[in-house]
Motif scaffolding. Structure first.
Motif, PDB file in Angstrom:
ATOM      1  N   VAL A 189       0.863  -1.192   0.000  1.00  0.00           N
ATOM      2  CA  VAL A 189       0.000   0.000   0.000  1.00  0.00           C
ATOM      3  C   VAL A 189       0.896   1.238   0.000  1.00  0.00           C
ATOM      4  CG1 VAL A 189      -1.799   1.272   1.242  1.00  0.00           C
ATOM      5  CG2 VAL A 189      -1.790  -1.242   1.273  1.00  0.00           C
ATOM      6  N   THR A 190       0.692   2.121  -0.964  1.00  0.00           N
ATOM      7  CA  THR A 190       1.547   3.306  -1.049  1.00  0.00           C
ATOM      8  C   THR A 190       0.762   4.602  -0.847  1.00  0.00           C
ATOM      9  OG1 THR A 190       1.266   3.244  -3.438  1.00  0.00           O
ATOM     10  CG2 THR A 190       3.274   2.257  -2.563  1.00  0.00           C
ATOM     11  N   ASP A 191      -0.563   4.538  -0.998  1.00  0.00           N
ATOM     12  CA  ASP A 191      -1.412   5.720  -0.864  1.00  0.00           C
ATOM     13  C   ASP A 191      -1.874   5.815   0.593  1.00  0.00           C
ATOM     14  OD1 ASP A 191      -1.903   7.562  -2.756  1.00  0.00           O
ATOM     15  OD2 ASP A 191      -3.660   6.572  -3.626  1.00  0.00           O
ATOM     16  N   ILE A 192      -1.065   6.449   1.436  1.00  0.00           N
ATOM     17  CA  ILE A 192      -1.329   6.440   2.880  1.00  0.00           C
ATOM     18  C   ILE A 192      -1.402   7.871   3.411  1.00  0.00           C
ATOM     19  CG2 ILE A 192      -0.540   5.607   5.139  1.00  0.00           C
ATOM     20  CD1 ILE A 192       1.300   3.625   3.563  1.00  0.00           C
ATOM     21  N   VAL A 193      -2.478   8.157   4.157  1.00  0.00           N
ATOM     22  CA  VAL A 193      -2.560   9.425   4.879  1.00  0.00           C
ATOM     23  C   VAL A 193      -2.664   9.086   6.365  1.00  0.00           C
ATOM     24  CG1 VAL A 193      -5.085   9.592   4.578  1.00  0.00           C
ATOM     25  CG2 VAL A 193      -3.777  11.649   5.066  1.00  0.00           C
ATOM     26  N   LEU A 194      -2.011   9.906   7.191  1.00  0.00           N
ATOM     27  CA  LEU A 194      -2.017   9.659   8.636  1.00  0.00           C
ATOM     28  C   LEU A 194      -2.417  10.942   9.339  1.00  0.00           C
ATOM     29  CD1 LEU A 194       0.466   7.678  10.778  1.00  0.00           C
ATOM     30  CD2 LEU A 194      -0.066  10.037  11.426  1.00  0.00           C
ATOM     31  N   SER A 195      -3.304  10.827  10.321  1.00  0.00           N
ATOM     32  CA  SER A 195      -3.704  12.023  11.062  1.00  0.00           C
ATOM     33  C   SER A 195      -3.115  11.985  12.461  1.00  0.00           C
ATOM     34  CB  SER A 195      -5.225  12.149  11.103  1.00  0.00           C
ATOM     35  OG  SER A 195      -5.764  11.481  12.202  1.00  0.00           O
ATOM     36  N   ALA A 199       3.101  17.946  15.600  1.00  0.00           N
ATOM     37  CA  ALA A 199       3.864  18.294  14.391  1.00  0.00           C
ATOM     38  C   ALA A 199       5.134  17.444  14.293  1.00  0.00           C
ATOM     39  CB  ALA A 199       4.219  19.777  14.410  1.00  0.00           C
ATOM     40  N   ALA A 200       5.768  17.163  15.425  1.00  0.00           N
ATOM     41  CA  ALA A 200       7.006  16.362  15.407  1.00  0.00           C
ATOM     42  C   ALA A 200       6.724  14.952  14.901  1.00  0.00           C
ATOM     43  CB  ALA A 200       7.616  16.317  16.810  1.00  0.00           C
ATOM     44  N   ARG A 201       5.593  14.392  15.320  1.00  0.00           N
ATOM     45  CA  ARG A 201       5.232  13.054  14.845  1.00  0.00           C
ATOM     46  C   ARG A 201       4.830  13.083  13.371  1.00  0.00           C
ATOM     47  NH1 ARG A 201       2.049  10.333  20.023  1.00  0.00           N
ATOM     48  NH2 ARG A 201       3.936   9.423  20.948  1.00  0.00           N
ATOM     49  N   ARG A 202       4.161  14.150  12.966  1.00  0.00           N
ATOM     50  CA  ARG A 202       3.787  14.255  11.540  1.00  0.00           C
ATOM     51  C   ARG A 202       5.040  14.271  10.672  1.00  0.00           C
ATOM     52  NH1 ARG A 202      -0.349  18.048  13.209  1.00  0.00           N
ATOM     53  NH2 ARG A 202       0.844  19.827  12.424  1.00  0.00           N
ATOM     54  N   GLU A 203       6.071  14.948  11.165  1.00  0.00           N
ATOM     55  CA  GLU A 203       7.324  15.011  10.416  1.00  0.00           C
ATOM     56  C   GLU A 203       7.955  13.613  10.327  1.00  0.00           C
ATOM     57  OE1 GLU A 203      11.412  17.356  11.184  1.00  0.00           O
ATOM     58  OE2 GLU A 203       9.584  18.477  11.626  1.00  0.00           O
ATOM     59  N   LEU A 204       7.898  12.870  11.440  1.00  0.00           N
ATOM     60  CA  LEU A 204       8.477  11.521  11.454  1.00  0.00           C
ATOM     61  C   LEU A 204       7.750  10.603  10.461  1.00  0.00           C
ATOM     62  CD1 LEU A 204       9.524   9.559  14.664  1.00  0.00           C
ATOM     63  CD2 LEU A 204       8.637   8.418  12.644  1.00  0.00           C
ATOM     64  N   VAL A 205       6.396  10.615  10.475  1.00  0.00           N
ATOM     65  CA  VAL A 205       5.661   9.698   9.591  1.00  0.00           C
ATOM     66  C   VAL A 205       5.784  10.112   8.125  1.00  0.00           C
ATOM     67  CG1 VAL A 205       4.046   8.950  11.365  1.00  0.00           C
ATOM     68  CG2 VAL A 205       3.398  10.792   9.837  1.00  0.00           C
ATOM     69  N   ALA A 207       8.505  11.088   6.825  1.00  0.00           N
ATOM     70  CA  ALA A 207       9.767  10.456   6.414  1.00  0.00           C
ATOM     71  C   ALA A 207       9.581   8.963   6.139  1.00  0.00           C
ATOM     72  CB  ALA A 207      10.829  10.680   7.492  1.00  0.00           C
ATOM     73  N   LEU A 208       8.518   8.372   6.699  1.00  0.00           N
ATOM     74  CA  LEU A 208       8.253   6.938   6.479  1.00  0.00           C
ATOM     75  C   LEU A 208       7.449   6.710   5.191  1.00  0.00           C
ATOM     76  CD1 LEU A 208       7.210   5.912  10.112  1.00  0.00           C
ATOM     77  CD2 LEU A 208       9.459   5.649   9.054  1.00  0.00           C
ATOM     78  N   GLY A 209       6.941   7.793   4.596  1.00  0.00           N
ATOM     79  CA  GLY A 209       6.227   7.636   3.329  1.00  0.00           C
ATOM     80  C   GLY A 209       4.723   7.833   3.404  1.00  0.00           C
ATOM     81  N   ALA A 210       4.223   8.384   4.523  1.00  0.00           N
ATOM     82  CA  ALA A 210       2.790   8.693   4.602  1.00  0.00           C
ATOM     83  C   ALA A 210       2.619  10.211   4.497  1.00  0.00           C
ATOM     84  CB  ALA A 210       2.211   8.212   5.925  1.00  0.00           C
ATOM     85  N   ARG A 211       1.476  10.639   3.974  1.00  0.00           N
ATOM     86  CA  ARG A 211       1.188  12.065   3.996  1.00  0.00           C
ATOM     87  C   ARG A 211       0.455  12.359   5.302  1.00  0.00           C
ATOM     88  NH1 ARG A 211      -1.065  11.959  -1.914  1.00  0.00           N
ATOM     89  NH2 ARG A 211      -1.195   9.783  -1.264  1.00  0.00           N
ATOM     90  N   ALA A 212       0.964  13.316   6.073  1.00  0.00           N
ATOM     91  CA  ALA A 212       0.439  13.544   7.417  1.00  0.00           C
ATOM     92  C   ALA A 212      -0.423  14.787   7.470  1.00  0.00           C
ATOM     93  CB  ALA A 212       1.593  13.655   8.404  1.00  0.00           C
ATOM     94  N   VAL A 213      -1.560  14.676   8.155  1.00  0.00           N
ATOM     95  CA  VAL A 213      -2.457  15.824   8.334  1.00  0.00           C
ATOM     96  C   VAL A 213      -2.744  15.998   9.827  1.00  0.00           C
ATOM     97  CG1 VAL A 213      -3.540  15.549   6.056  1.00  0.00           C
ATOM     98  CG2 VAL A 213      -4.560  14.409   8.044  1.00  0.00           C
ATOM     99  N   GLY A 214      -3.154  17.226  10.192  1.00  0.00           N
ATOM    100  CA  GLY A 214      -3.436  17.527  11.590  1.00  0.00           C
ATOM    101  C   GLY A 214      -4.852  18.019  11.767  1.00  0.00           C
ATOM    102  N   PRO A 215      -5.361  17.989  13.004  1.00  0.00           N
ATOM    103  CA  PRO A 215      -6.750  18.384  13.245  1.00  0.00           C
ATOM    104  C   PRO A 215      -7.016  19.857  12.931  1.00  0.00           C
ATOM    105  CG  PRO A 215      -5.597  17.979  15.332  1.00  0.00           C
ATOM    106  CD  PRO A 215      -4.668  17.578  14.231  1.00  0.00           C
ATOM    107  N   GLU A 216      -5.972  20.686  12.992  1.00  0.00           N
ATOM    108  CA  GLU A 216      -6.179  22.120  12.759  1.00  0.00           C
ATOM    109  C   GLU A 216      -6.495  22.423  11.289  1.00  0.00           C
ATOM    110  OE1 GLU A 216      -3.430  20.671  13.672  1.00  0.00           O
ATOM    111  OE2 GLU A 216      -1.729  21.352  12.474  1.00  0.00           O
TER     112      GLU A 216
END
Ligand SMILES: [Zn+2]
Length: 348
Positions: A189-195, A199-205, A207-216
């Motif tokens: 699976v390559t199409d991955i979004v993570l909520s 911000a520090a965790r979003r930056e980490l994920v 780097a793992l290949g997921a697109r990260a979004v936040g509640p704001e």
């Protein structure tokens, strides 16, 4: 040997203990590193009721085989070999019955959870030979401590039936959410979004290949559609609250699947029609089978570079108390903290 004892809630003491001797069928492991799990932190504070004072916790470890008890085959488990252990012990007489679904055995003992079992926040521990899993000799030994959380993630991804070409949502970017991203990628699976709010965790994920979004940035379902171009086929909730499950359901296509692996709350409220009239499946996932665990160990042995970003800090046992206190206060780093037992003056 040195061991970290949960002397009382909010207090870990580094004490000297006799090194255990392996009995028949047992292996003595010398611990290299043990990861601090969220469940250990909740055990440390006393809030999950699953750890008790006097206990030596620890269930995410790697090390080397130090000695074998009577009847253990030294050609299969050579002394000195790098190894990890599967913490889920099924009684030997029930092993056949629960093969392939060891986590369903009601009589299982979980190393690091069972109060009377000296676990792996210590220089040595005893493990049944059948729970020892050998590691690749080429990988940095301490990274073997990431196999257990990776096995949790791999199982969740398998429960969800993840396959190449799917769109996936991961809710929560802590160590399990991070591991789920790697497990999804290993499943194609390559199409991955993570909520994730941090911000520090979003930056980490990222780097793992997921697109990260936040509640704001707005409602999760809208962000998922914007990033993936459509609702997710599969969502994995690594938090486990009413709000995160509701977000996962709203972000998933009709007929989609939501896997609940996070244990954020013992009770949740769900939007019933998102399950009934829209035919979504909500599936539970807990730990792993012995096969999941072995597969996670083989994967980490073959891809140590991919799990390396999951480690944020490596501390000696003397600093474990400080690390637990920081994690309990919500001031931990983005990734995992490993306690390293195999450096500076570890007694043989
Ligand atoms: Zn854990």
């Amino acid at each position: 040997m040195r061991a970290l004892v949960l002397a009382d809630y909010h207090r870990l003491d580094l004490v000297e203990r006799p090194r255990p001797e392996p009995g028949p069928g047992e292996v003595l492991l010398r611990v290299a590193a043990t990861g601090i799990c969220g469940s250990d932190v909740h055990g440390y504070t006393g809030e999950n009721g699953r750890r008790v004072p006097g206990q030596v916790m620890g269930h995410e470890s790697s090390g080397t085989i130090a000695a074998l008890g009577e009847g253990v085959d030294g050609s299969a488990l050579p002394v000195g070999a790098p190894a990890t252990f599967n913490p889920v012990i099924v009684p030997e007489e029930q092993a056949q019955r629960y093969r392939g679904r060891e986590q369903h055995c009601p009589d299982k003992t979980v190393i690091g959870v069972a109060a009377g079992y000296q676990a792996s926040f210590a220089e040595h521990l005893l493990v049944p030979a059948r729970n020892v899993v050998l590691l690749g000799a080429a990988m940095p030994l301490h990274l073997g401590a990431l196999i257990e959380p990776l096995a949790v993630a791999l199982h969740a991804v398998r429960v969800g039936g993840a396959r190449a070409g799917q769109r996936a949502l991961v809710v929560g970017g802590g160590p399990i959410g991070q591991s789920v991203v790697l497990a999804l990628r290993s499943a194609g699976v390559t199409d991955i979004v993570l909520s994730e709010p941090s911000a520090a965790r979003r930056e980490l994920v990222a780097a793992l290949g997921a697109r990260a979004v936040g509640p704001e940035d707005g409602p999760l379902a809208e962000q998922v559609r914007a990033v993936l171009g459509a609702p997710a086929d599969l969502a994995i909730d690594a938090v486990g609250l009413s709000a995160t499950l509701e977000g996962a359901l709203a972000s998933t296509a009709l007929g989609g699947t939501v896997v609940l692996v996070g244990m954020g709350s013992p009770r949740v409220e769900l939007p019933a029609f998102a399950i009934s009239t829209e035919e979504r499946a909500v599936l539970g996932s807990f730990t792993y089978s012995a096969e999941d665990f072995r597969d996670a160990a083989a994967w980490v042995s073959a891809h140590p570079g991919q799990v390396m970003p999951l480690v944020s800090d490596i501390v000696p046992p003397e600093r474990a108390q400080e690390s637990f206190a920081a994690l309990a206060a919500g001031e931990g780093p983005a990734g995992k903290i490993l306690v390293r037992f195999d450096e500076q003056g570890a007694a043989a």
